[in-house]
Design a protein around this motif. Structure first.
Motif, PDB file in Angstrom:
ATOM      1  N   PRO A   1     104.088 -13.988  -2.858  1.00 40.44           N
ATOM      2  CA  PRO A   1     103.287 -13.072  -3.685  1.00 40.44           C
ATOM      3  C   PRO A   1     101.837 -13.542  -3.738  1.00 40.44           C
ATOM      4  N   GLY A   2     100.940 -12.648  -4.017  1.00 40.95           N
ATOM      5  CA  GLY A   2      99.513 -12.973  -4.021  1.00 40.95           C
ATOM      6  C   GLY A   2      99.154 -14.087  -4.978  1.00 40.95           C
ATOM      7  N   TRP A   3      99.814 -14.138  -6.141  1.00 40.73           N
ATOM      8  CA  TRP A   3      99.479 -15.180  -7.111  1.00 40.73           C
ATOM      9  C   TRP A   3      99.816 -16.581  -6.605  1.00 40.73           C
ATOM     10  N   ALA A   4     100.741 -16.660  -5.626  1.00 36.54           N
ATOM     11  CA  ALA A   4     101.114 -17.971  -5.085  1.00 36.54           C
ATOM     12  C   ALA A   4      99.934 -18.623  -4.360  1.00 36.54           C
ATOM     13  N   LEU A   5      99.046 -17.807  -3.786  1.00 34.06           N
ATOM     14  CA  LEU A   5      97.870 -18.372  -3.118  1.00 34.06           C
ATOM     15  C   LEU A   5      96.899 -18.974  -4.128  1.00 34.06           C
ATOM     16  N   ASN A   6      96.816 -18.373  -5.303  1.00 39.70           N
ATOM     17  CA  ASN A   6      95.977 -18.955  -6.361  1.00 39.70           C
ATOM     18  C   ASN A   6      96.520 -20.311  -6.797  1.00 39.70           C
ATOM     19  N   ILE A   7      97.848 -20.388  -6.893  1.00 40.78           N
ATOM     20  CA  ILE A   7      98.477 -21.665  -7.249  1.00 40.78           C
ATOM     21  C   ILE A   7      98.268 -22.682  -6.131  1.00 40.78           C
ATOM     22  N   ALA A   8      98.380 -22.232  -4.870  1.00 43.04           N
ATOM     23  CA  ALA A   8      98.170 -23.129  -3.734  1.00 43.04           C
ATOM     24  C   ALA A   8      96.754 -23.697  -3.753  1.00 43.04           C
ATOM     25  N   ALA A   9      95.767 -22.832  -4.057  1.00 47.66           N
ATOM     26  CA  ALA A   9      94.368 -23.294  -4.117  1.00 47.66           C
ATOM     27  C   ALA A   9      94.194 -24.316  -5.229  1.00 47.66           C
ATOM     28  N   LEU A  10      94.794 -24.049  -6.383  1.00 44.74           N
ATOM     29  CA  LEU A  10      94.689 -24.977  -7.508  1.00 44.74           C
ATOM     30  C   LEU A  10      95.347 -26.310  -7.183  1.00 44.74           C
ATOM     31  N   LEU A  11      96.562 -26.273  -6.596  1.00 48.23           N
ATOM     32  CA  LEU A  11      97.265 -27.503  -6.245  1.00 48.23           C
ATOM     33  C   LEU A  11      96.508 -28.292  -5.178  1.00 48.23           C
ATOM     34  N   HIS A  12      95.970 -27.595  -4.201  1.00 44.95           N
ATOM     35  CA  HIS A  12      95.249 -28.266  -3.119  1.00 44.95           C
ATOM     36  C   HIS A  12      94.041 -29.021  -3.665  1.00 44.95           C
ATOM     37  N   ARG A  13      93.280 -28.370  -4.510  1.00 41.68           N
ATOM     38  CA  ARG A  13      92.072 -29.010  -5.041  1.00 41.68           C
ATOM     39  C   ARG A  13      92.401 -30.087  -6.065  1.00 41.68           C
ATOM     40  N   ALA A  14      93.422 -29.841  -6.891  1.00 38.83           N
ATOM     41  CA  ALA A  14      93.808 -30.854  -7.881  1.00 38.83           C
ATOM     42  C   ALA A  14      94.314 -32.120  -7.189  1.00 38.83           C
ATOM     43  N   GLU A  15      95.146 -31.959  -6.158  1.00 42.74           N
ATOM     44  CA  GLU A  15      95.656 -33.114  -5.415  1.00 42.74           C
ATOM     45  C   GLU A  15      94.527 -33.821  -4.683  1.00 42.74           C
TER      46      GLU A  15
ATOM     47  N   LEU B   1      96.164 -21.578   2.664  1.00 35.68           N
ATOM     48  CA  LEU B   1      94.806 -21.120   2.378  1.00 35.68           C
ATOM     49  C   LEU B   1      94.041 -20.773   3.651  1.00 35.68           C
ATOM     50  N   ILE B   2      94.345 -21.442   4.753  1.00 36.26           N
ATOM     51  CA  ILE B   2      93.697 -21.137   6.025  1.00 36.26           C
ATOM     52  C   ILE B   2      94.200 -19.805   6.579  1.00 36.26           C
ATOM     53  N   TYR B   3      95.502 -19.528   6.381  1.00 38.42           N
ATOM     54  CA  TYR B   3      96.126 -18.308   6.902  1.00 38.42           C
ATOM     55  C   TYR B   3      96.704 -17.487   5.744  1.00 38.42           C
ATOM     56  N   PRO B   4      95.837 -16.934   4.880  1.00 42.13           N
ATOM     57  CA  PRO B   4      96.330 -16.213   3.695  1.00 42.13           C
ATOM     58  C   PRO B   4      97.124 -14.954   4.029  1.00 42.13           C
ATOM     59  N   MET B   5      96.766 -14.238   5.119  1.00 39.18           N
ATOM     60  CA  MET B   5      97.491 -13.015   5.472  1.00 39.18           C
ATOM     61  C   MET B   5      98.920 -13.352   5.898  1.00 39.18           C
ATOM     62  N   TRP B   6      99.053 -14.427   6.673  1.00 45.65           N
ATOM     63  CA  TRP B   6     100.388 -14.861   7.094  1.00 45.65           C
ATOM     64  C   TRP B   6     101.199 -15.309   5.893  1.00 45.65           C
ATOM     65  N   ALA B   7     100.583 -16.110   5.011  1.00 45.44           N
ATOM     66  CA  ALA B   7     101.291 -16.607   3.826  1.00 45.44           C
ATOM     67  C   ALA B   7     101.690 -15.453   2.909  1.00 45.44           C
ATOM     68  N   SER B   8     100.840 -14.426   2.843  1.00 46.99           N
ATOM     69  CA  SER B   8     101.135 -13.288   1.966  1.00 46.99           C
ATOM     70  C   SER B   8     102.280 -12.436   2.475  1.00 46.99           C
ATOM     71  N   SER B   9     102.681 -12.644   3.731  1.00 45.15           N
ATOM     72  CA  SER B   9     103.793 -11.868   4.274  1.00 45.15           C
ATOM     73  C   SER B   9     105.131 -12.287   3.668  1.00 45.15           C
ATOM     74  N   PHE B  10     105.174 -13.462   3.075  1.00 42.65           N
ATOM     75  CA  PHE B  10     106.428 -13.909   2.447  1.00 42.65           C
ATOM     76  C   PHE B  10     106.203 -14.540   1.070  1.00 42.65           C
TER      77      PHE B  10
END
Length: 275
Positions: free
Chosen positions: A162-176, A151-160
């Motif tokens: 898919p975009g929807w994975a960042l939405n899941i990462a945000a959900l998991l981060h906040r839920a945890e 989430l801090i480096y979304p452009m780097w994460a998006s290089s490998f």
């Protein structure tokens, strides 16, 4: 036996790690909640303590880095603590926090004892609930760290990813994060400080030692093993100084009250939470 006799429960390094974890966890909880509830008056106030939304985010990122570094250092220390000549005995022995069959038996005995159907279990150095506490934090930190970095480096994460994975990462981060805050401020605080055998505070992590009588009552198998191995005198400890007790009581209850404050207002404003 004299009540002044104490035995060491935690090393200085254990206590330093616990202190760092307390401070970073409280900071992350406050800055994270300030951002999650920024659309509420409470969230704005909480974020304002840290200089506003953007500054709270910056602090959250940097303190998260400290937590990651602390976690990696802890893992490295664990590797050095393993007796590689007898790795299985070291990893699954009585001084290890790895759950084993004894913990399952102790839990069963505790349930039977609760209903008056047996005697309480003879606990070793680590009780089953202490191991659960430890692993709840241990597996939660990597999840928060990995999703947080994405989430801090979304452009780097998006290089490998898919975009929807960042939405899941945000959900998991906040839920945890919500799960961790709820568990620490309800279960851990209660078991550590409010239950009758610990009230008004479990001082072991702050003092580093416990009275021998308390250890015999709560961890009889541990004390028996130390006596059998001739190590009881090796773990003898001095009682904490009065000034130090005052400091950790004030600090400990300040942390507890702040945690309860975050929990209560988090529940009150939960319908407005930004996911």
């Amino acid at each position: 036996m004299s009540q002044t006799i104490r035995i060491r429960r935690f090393s200085r390094l254990d206590r330093v790690f616990h202190l760092v974890l307390m401070l970073t966890f409280l900071t992350q909880s406050a800055t994270g909640f300030g951002r999650m509830f920024i659309n509420t008056p409470w969230g704005k106030t909480l974020a304002g303590i840290f200089g506003g939304y953007e500054t709270a985010a910056l602090i959250h990122h940097w303190v998260g880095g400290v937590m990651i570094a602390g976690f990696l250092a802890h893992c490295l220390i664990l590797l050095f603590k393993i007796d590689w000549r007898h790795p299985l005995r070291s990893v699954f022995g009585p001084d290890s926090l790895i759950p084993n069959l004894h913990d399952a038996r102790h839990l069963r005995q505790r349930i039977l004892w609760f209903f008056g159907l047996g005697s309480p279990p003879k606990l070793e150095r680590w009780a089953y609930w202490e191991k659960f506490d430890y692993w709840a934090v241990f597996w939660g930190l990597p999840l928060l760290a990995i999703t947080g970095v994405f989430l801090i480096y979304p452009m780097w994460a998006s290089s490998f990813l898919p975009g929807w994975a960042l939405n899941i990462a945000a959900l998991l981060h906040r839920a945890e994060a919500v799960l961790a805050v709820s568990y620490i401020f309800i279960v851990h605080f209660f078991i550590g400080h409010v239950r009758p055998s610990s009230f008004p505070m479990n001082q072991a992590m702050f003092a580093g030692s416990v009275p021998l009588e308390e250890a015999i009552e709560e961890k009889p198998a541990w004390v028996e093993r130390l006596r059998r191995e001739g190590k009881l005198e090796e773990v003898a400890a001095r009682p904490p100084a009065l000034w130090y007790k005052v400091v950790y009581f004030v600090f400990g209850y300040s942390a507890l009250l702040f945690g309860v404050y975050l929990l209560v207002f988090g529940i009150i404003y939960s319908p407005s939470m930004r996911w």
